[in-house]
Enzyme design. Structure first.
Site, PDB file in Angstrom:
ATOM      1  N   SER A  46      44.556  27.767  42.762  1.00 12.45           N
ATOM      2  CA  SER A  46      43.912  27.866  44.155  1.00 12.45           C
ATOM      3  C   SER A  46      43.030  29.897  43.679  1.00 12.45           C
ATOM      4  O   SER A  46      42.412  29.630  44.722  1.00 12.45           O
ATOM      5  CB  SER A  46      45.631  28.284  44.852  1.00 12.45           C
ATOM      6  N   LYS A  47      43.198  30.519  42.184  1.00  8.57           N
ATOM      7  CA  LYS A  47      42.837  31.604  42.162  1.00  8.57           C
ATOM      8  C   LYS A  47      41.490  32.213  42.197  1.00  8.57           C
ATOM      9  O   LYS A  47      40.663  31.221  41.809  1.00  8.57           O
ATOM     10  CB  LYS A  47      43.783  32.439  41.307  1.00  8.57           C
ATOM     11  N   ASN A  48      41.098  32.914  42.638  1.00  9.32           N
ATOM     12  CA  ASN A  48      39.865  33.204  42.654  1.00  9.32           C
ATOM     13  C   ASN A  48      39.043  33.070  41.036  1.00  9.32           C
ATOM     14  O   ASN A  48      38.152  32.337  41.242  1.00  9.32           O
ATOM     15  CB  ASN A  48      39.785  35.076  43.287  1.00  9.32           C
TER      16      ASN A  48
END
Length: 463
Positions: free
Chosen positions: A208-210
């Site tokens: 889910s992270k950038n």
């Protein structure tokens, strides 16, 4: 209650039977986006036959460590299996031991507080600044005792915390600063990248992270060679793994099995090459959205001080009861009604965390290693109470978040429609305020307690 007079809207809200502001065809794009280059990187690992950091001659993990250290501006980087492992290993490498106290913000993901607990250290929670959602430096200083060993500085949602103030406090007391930059890839504070200020720091590569991998992963950064060596040992059974030659299988200290995966490292290396360009486009898209929202006084958008940049991992929007013509006591029900209206229009407005971390059952019920670490000699028995963190409670009550939808570089048209939805909701503020003033409402943290009771009873029914 005093309701502001408004021009009568000509279009009904979707929750009242009107059409949606966000067309269904403008769905959220998959994240992370997978390119041909990403697939080629994964295939490269599959062909190599080297899949973990224990594989002799493995290149992808060491390559990612080298490239991330260069990107952040630190001397060393150690890759591990996930972001929580990164924080646990970082704290262990910094010398946190059983019975030590570790300061943690009351508002964060559970991993920020579970990591010290995994070391049998005692989490000591402090309140946040309600504008930045990060640690309040004054609250940090007030929480320090003779047992305080470290401060976990979370850059929540991607905004750097007050690093200069917190590191100055830590230096005065001889305390280690550990940055939890799980949500802040690429964010900068006074010209320097986050993850380069603390003695040792942690990033997450969760999907889910950038900066994501194709699953789970974590990165630890430090300028201290000894800390980097200890972190490398802790990730693999306490062993010293040679760059070449045979593995000795000698455990020099108690470690974990937090080895990183070469497939995921290769995927992240491919994505890292695009991180600066994606960050720039995201900044443009998000700023345009927030610029439109700022025109509607009922919505309080995130503030970014001039001396730092925001990674925009999560967008948190607060509601202003006064702007809706309501007394302050209606903040919670107003947020709930506005959130419902936005979701009906097609905006994925959701809470982020239902309760302060100290209200989680693992802490209130002292569910660590039996009664430990709280039963260790010399540990002060502090109560964990939600009401001790009023700023955190207020932010949880009057705000909602937008997650993932804005991460994709091509999300601009979708965010424009989100802005249309906010405008539409604002135009109907009189009707929504009337609903908020008469609705039954239970705060997040009370509902979370009810959910916890139900879940526990279902998992462990009385016999």
């Amino acid at each position: 209650m005093t309701i502001q007079q408004t021009v009568q809207p000509t279009v009904d809200l979707a929750m009242f039977g009107g059409g949606r502001a966000v067309p269904r065809k403008l769905g959220i794009r998959p994240w992370p986006m997978v390119t041909d280059q990403d697939e080629q990187a994964v295939h490269r690992v599959l062909r190599s036959g080297r899949f973990t950091s224990a594989s002799s001659g493995e290149q992808e993990i060491t390559g990612l460590e080298r490239e991330w250290a260069r990107h952040v501006g630190t001397e060393h980087c150690v890759a591990v299996s996930n972001g929580t492992a990164a924080l646990s290993v970082a704290l262990g490498a910094a010398g946190v031991e059983p019975g030590d106290e570790v300061i943690v913000p009351a508002l964060s993901f559970i991993g920020s507080a579970a990591a010290p607990l995994h070391l049998m250290a005692v989490p000591v929670f402090v309140d946040i600044d309600p504008v930045t959602f990060n640690l309040d430096p004054a609250a940090v200083e007030a929480a320090i005792t003779g047992r305080t060993k470290a401060i976990v500085v979370v850059h929540l949602h991607g905004l750097p915390a007050e690093l200069d103030e917190i590191t100055a406090i830590a230096d005065r007391h001889g305390i280690t600063v550990v940055e939890d930059a799980a949500q802040a890839h690429g964010a900068r504070y006074r010209g320097r990248s986050v993850g380069s200020f603390g003695a040792v720091n942690a990033f997450s590569l969760n999907v889910s992270k950038n900066l994501a991998t194709c699953g789970e992963g974590g990165l630890i950064t430090t300028d201290d060679a000894d800390v980097a060596t200890r972190a490398t040992m802790l990730r693999q059974f306490g062993e010293l793994i040679p760059a070449g030659g045979e593995r000795s299988y000698v455990a020099h200290l108690l470690g974990w099995n937090c080895k990183p995966n070469a497939v995921q490292a290769a995927f992240t290396r491919s994505r890292l090459a695009r991180l600066p360009a994606e960050t720039a486009v995201r900044e443009e898209n998000v700023r345009r959205l927030l610029g439109r929202l700022a025109a509607y006084p009922g919505f309080l958008v995130p503030e970014v001080p001039r001396d730092r940049t925001h990674a925009w991992h999560i967008l948190r929007i607060r509601v202003s009861p006064a702007a809706f013509g309501l007394a302050d006591a209606y903040a919670g029900p107003l947020r709930a009604v506005v959130q419902r209206a936005l979701r009906a229009e097609g905006v994925p407005a959701v809470p982020y965390q239902l309760q302060p971390l100290p209200a989680q059952r693992v802490f209130t019920g002292r569910r660590g290693f039996g009664a430990y670490p709280w039963a260790l000699p010399g540990v002060v028995d502090r109560p964990y109470r939600a009401e001790d963190f009023p700023a955190t409670l207020r932010v949880l009550d009057d705000s909602f978040t937008i997650q993932k939808a804005h991460l994709h570089p091509e999300s601009g048209p979708l965010l424009d429609r989100y802005a249309d939805a906010f405008e539409k909701v604002w135009q109907h503020r009189e009707a929504l305020a009337a609903i908020a003033a008469t609705t039954d409402y239970t705060p997040h943290w009370e509902r979370a307690s009810e959910i916890a009771d139900t879940e526990w009873a279902g998992a462990f029914p009385a016999r």
